[in-house]
Scaffold this motif. Structure first.
Motif, PDB file in Angstrom:
ATOM      1  N   ARG A 181       4.201  25.456 -78.587  1.00  0.00           N
ATOM      2  CA  ARG A 181       4.052  24.951 -79.936  1.00  0.00           C
ATOM      3  C   ARG A 181       5.370  25.159 -80.670  1.00  0.00           C
ATOM      4  O   ARG A 181       6.125  26.104 -80.378  1.00  0.00           O
ATOM      5  CB  ARG A 181       2.906  25.624 -80.685  1.00  0.00           C
ATOM      6  N   GLN A 182       5.663  24.250 -81.575  1.00  0.00           N
ATOM      7  CA  GLN A 182       6.911  24.327 -82.328  1.00  0.00           C
ATOM      8  C   GLN A 182       6.592  24.335 -83.812  1.00  0.00           C
ATOM      9  O   GLN A 182       5.955  23.408 -84.315  1.00  0.00           O
ATOM     10  CB  GLN A 182       7.832  23.143 -81.983  1.00  0.00           C
ATOM     11  N   ASP A 183       7.040  25.372 -84.482  1.00  0.00           N
ATOM     12  CA  ASP A 183       6.822  25.535 -85.912  1.00  0.00           C
ATOM     13  C   ASP A 183       8.151  25.824 -86.583  1.00  0.00           C
ATOM     14  O   ASP A 183       9.022  26.482 -85.990  1.00  0.00           O
ATOM     15  CB  ASP A 183       5.842  26.688 -86.171  1.00  0.00           C
ATOM     16  N   PRO A 184       8.342  25.374 -87.804  1.00  0.00           N
ATOM     17  CA  PRO A 184       9.614  25.609 -88.508  1.00  0.00           C
ATOM     18  C   PRO A 184       9.991  27.085 -88.524  1.00  0.00           C
ATOM     19  O   PRO A 184       9.167  27.945 -88.822  1.00  0.00           O
ATOM     20  CB  PRO A 184       9.315  25.094 -89.923  1.00  0.00           C
ATOM     21  N   GLY A 185      11.238  27.364 -88.162  1.00  0.00           N
ATOM     22  CA  GLY A 185      11.743  28.731 -88.206  1.00  0.00           C
ATOM     23  C   GLY A 185      11.381  29.589 -87.003  1.00  0.00           C
ATOM     24  O   GLY A 185      11.888  30.707 -86.873  1.00  0.00           O
ATOM     25  N   HIS A 186      10.525  29.059 -86.113  1.00  0.00           N
ATOM     26  CA  HIS A 186      10.085  29.867 -84.968  1.00  0.00           C
ATOM     27  C   HIS A 186      10.623  29.380 -83.638  1.00  0.00           C
ATOM     28  O   HIS A 186      10.505  30.056 -82.653  1.00  0.00           O
ATOM     29  CB  HIS A 186       8.558  29.874 -84.879  1.00  0.00           C
ATOM     30  N   GLY A 187      11.165  28.210 -83.589  1.00  0.00           N
ATOM     31  CA  GLY A 187      11.541  27.681 -82.285  1.00  0.00           C
ATOM     32  C   GLY A 187      10.307  27.367 -81.468  1.00  0.00           C
ATOM     33  O   GLY A 187       9.168  27.365 -81.961  1.00  0.00           O
ATOM     34  N   LEU A 188      10.514  27.153 -80.208  1.00  0.00           N
ATOM     35  CA  LEU A 188       9.422  26.836 -79.288  1.00  0.00           C
ATOM     36  C   LEU A 188       8.811  28.139 -78.769  1.00  0.00           C
ATOM     37  O   LEU A 188       9.532  29.021 -78.306  1.00  0.00           O
ATOM     38  CB  LEU A 188       9.949  26.013 -78.112  1.00  0.00           C
ATOM     39  N   ARG A 189       7.496  28.236 -78.826  1.00  0.00           N
ATOM     40  CA  ARG A 189       6.803  29.426 -78.338  1.00  0.00           C
ATOM     41  C   ARG A 189       5.785  29.025 -77.288  1.00  0.00           C
ATOM     42  O   ARG A 189       5.006  28.089 -77.481  1.00  0.00           O
ATOM     43  CB  ARG A 189       6.123  30.161 -79.493  1.00  0.00           C
ATOM     44  N   LEU A 190       5.784  29.772 -76.185  1.00  0.00           N
ATOM     45  CA  LEU A 190       4.946  29.441 -75.050  1.00  0.00           C
ATOM     46  C   LEU A 190       3.495  29.843 -75.312  1.00  0.00           C
ATOM     47  O   LEU A 190       3.210  30.983 -75.699  1.00  0.00           O
ATOM     48  CB  LEU A 190       5.466  30.150 -73.795  1.00  0.00           C
ATOM     49  N   ILE A 191       2.585  28.914 -75.042  1.00  0.00           N
ATOM     50  CA  ILE A 191       1.153  29.185 -75.232  1.00  0.00           C
ATOM     51  C   ILE A 191       0.525  29.592 -73.900  1.00  0.00           C
ATOM     52  O   ILE A 191      -0.085  30.659 -73.768  1.00  0.00           O
ATOM     53  CB  ILE A 191       0.427  27.947 -75.787  1.00  0.00           C
ATOM     54  N   HIS A 192       0.637  28.730 -72.915  1.00  0.00           N
ATOM     55  CA  HIS A 192       0.138  28.972 -71.557  1.00  0.00           C
ATOM     56  C   HIS A 192       1.047  28.249 -70.586  1.00  0.00           C
ATOM     57  O   HIS A 192       1.733  27.298 -70.960  1.00  0.00           O
ATOM     58  CB  HIS A 192      -1.281  28.425 -71.378  1.00  0.00           C
ATOM     59  N   TYR A 193       0.996  28.669 -69.349  1.00  0.00           N
ATOM     60  CA  TYR A 193       1.743  27.968 -68.321  1.00  0.00           C
ATOM     61  C   TYR A 193       0.942  27.924 -67.025  1.00  0.00           C
ATOM     62  O   TYR A 193      -0.045  28.654 -66.858  1.00  0.00           O
ATOM     63  CB  TYR A 193       3.115  28.617 -68.097  1.00  0.00           C
ATOM     64  N   SER A 194       1.368  27.042 -66.143  1.00  0.00           N
ATOM     65  CA  SER A 194       0.704  26.897 -64.843  1.00  0.00           C
ATOM     66  C   SER A 194       1.753  26.890 -63.740  1.00  0.00           C
ATOM     67  O   SER A 194       2.781  26.212 -63.853  1.00  0.00           O
ATOM     68  CB  SER A 194      -0.092  25.592 -64.815  1.00  0.00           C
ATOM     69  N   TYR A 195       1.465  27.628 -62.679  1.00  0.00           N
ATOM     70  CA  TYR A 195       2.387  27.675 -61.542  1.00  0.00           C
ATOM     71  C   TYR A 195       1.782  27.050 -60.298  1.00  0.00           C
ATOM     72  O   TYR A 195       2.254  27.281 -59.174  1.00  0.00           O
ATOM     73  CB  TYR A 195       2.871  29.109 -61.267  1.00  0.00           C
ATOM     74  N   GLY A 196       0.742  26.270 -60.502  1.00  0.00           N
ATOM     75  CA  GLY A 196       0.125  25.530 -59.417  1.00  0.00           C
ATOM     76  C   GLY A 196      -1.256  25.085 -59.846  1.00  0.00           C
ATOM     77  O   GLY A 196      -1.766  25.513 -60.902  1.00  0.00           O
ATOM     78  N   VAL A 197      -1.878  24.235 -59.011  1.00  0.00           N
ATOM     79  CA  VAL A 197      -3.229  23.776 -59.333  1.00  0.00           C
ATOM     80  C   VAL A 197      -4.166  24.983 -59.408  1.00  0.00           C
ATOM     81  O   VAL A 197      -4.170  25.828 -58.511  1.00  0.00           O
ATOM     82  CB  VAL A 197      -3.717  22.774 -58.269  1.00  0.00           C
TER      83      VAL A 197
END
Lengths: 114, 113
Positions: free
Chosen positions: B36-52
């Motif tokens: 998610r990208q919000d003013p003043g915060h840069g991009l922040r990771l919510i979740h990620y996936s490393y495979g199915v």
């Protein structure tokens, strides 16, 4: 202190100027450094990707990494109005095995005036 | 945008409703991410996936869940949307993880009223 600091701008320059954009960071483990360009209401697009210290050049763009000072720079030569965008720095380390630890700067907004 | 699409591109919803955002890639990359990208915060990771079916939490995962049943699709669900989840959401993909950079989709602008 934030892990990555970047002057938010806005930075306004005349067309043809040399632009210098910078980020400082605190984590000495960072080894991979990136610059992204983000146009308004668009996704970030990769501009430069460098590993460790030194310079890398691609056309009008030069990325510079100074690990001893924990400082990275992006230089834009002969700036054009089409370079007007927000520039994000990003970095990570070898411990980031899945790419889950990328740290992004908040971005610097650049305006190149015709 | 490196063969990445996001849908919907814009959404307005009300507090308390469930919302699902979709990321679809045609690059066959193993790793996928939601930021998610919000003013003043840069991009922040919510979740990620490393495979199915392999996913994990990022920095700001509270209130979000994800699923990945196919290589090409990564879904982000807000179970009960709140106004603090008003943001621009970006999906990203990577071929190898750390030694490859991340390529971003066009984003979804979500407003929770």
């Amino acid at each position: 202190q934030k892990e990555v600091e970047q002057d938010p701008g806005p930075l306004s320059v005349p067309e043809g100027a040399i632009v210098s954009l910078n980020c400082t960071y605190s984590n000495s483990a960072f080894q991979y450094f990136m610059w992204y360009r983000q146009y308004s209401r668009k996704g970030p697009e990769l501009l430069m990707y460098t590993y460790s210290s030194g310079n890398k050049e691609d056309g009008r763009f030069t990325a510079q990494v100074d690990k001893s000072s924990k400082y990275i720079s992006l230089f834009i030569r002969d700036s054009q109005p089409s370079d007007s965008a927000t520039y994000l720095c990003a970095m990570t380390s070898l411990r980031d095995n899945y790419g889950q630890n990328f740290v992004f700067g908040p971005g610097t907004r650049l305006s190149v005036l015709p | 945008d490196a063969g990445i699409t996001q849908s919907p591109r814009h959404k307005v919803t009300e507090t308390g409703t469930p919302v699902t955002l979709r990321c679809h890639q045609t690059e066959n990359h193993r790793y996928m991410y939601w930021y998610r990208q919000d003013p003043g915060h840069g991009l922040r990771l919510i979740h990620y996936s490393y495979g199915v079916k392999d996913t994990d939490k990022g920095e700001v995962s509270d209130g979000y869940s994800v699923s990945r049943s196919k290589t090409e699709d990564f879904l982000l669900t807000l179970e009960s949307a709140t106004s603090s989840q008003t943001s621009v959401y970006f999906c990203a993909i990577s071929r190898t993880g750390v030694t490859d950079t991340q390529y971003f989709g066009p984003g979804t602008r979500l407003t929770v009223l």
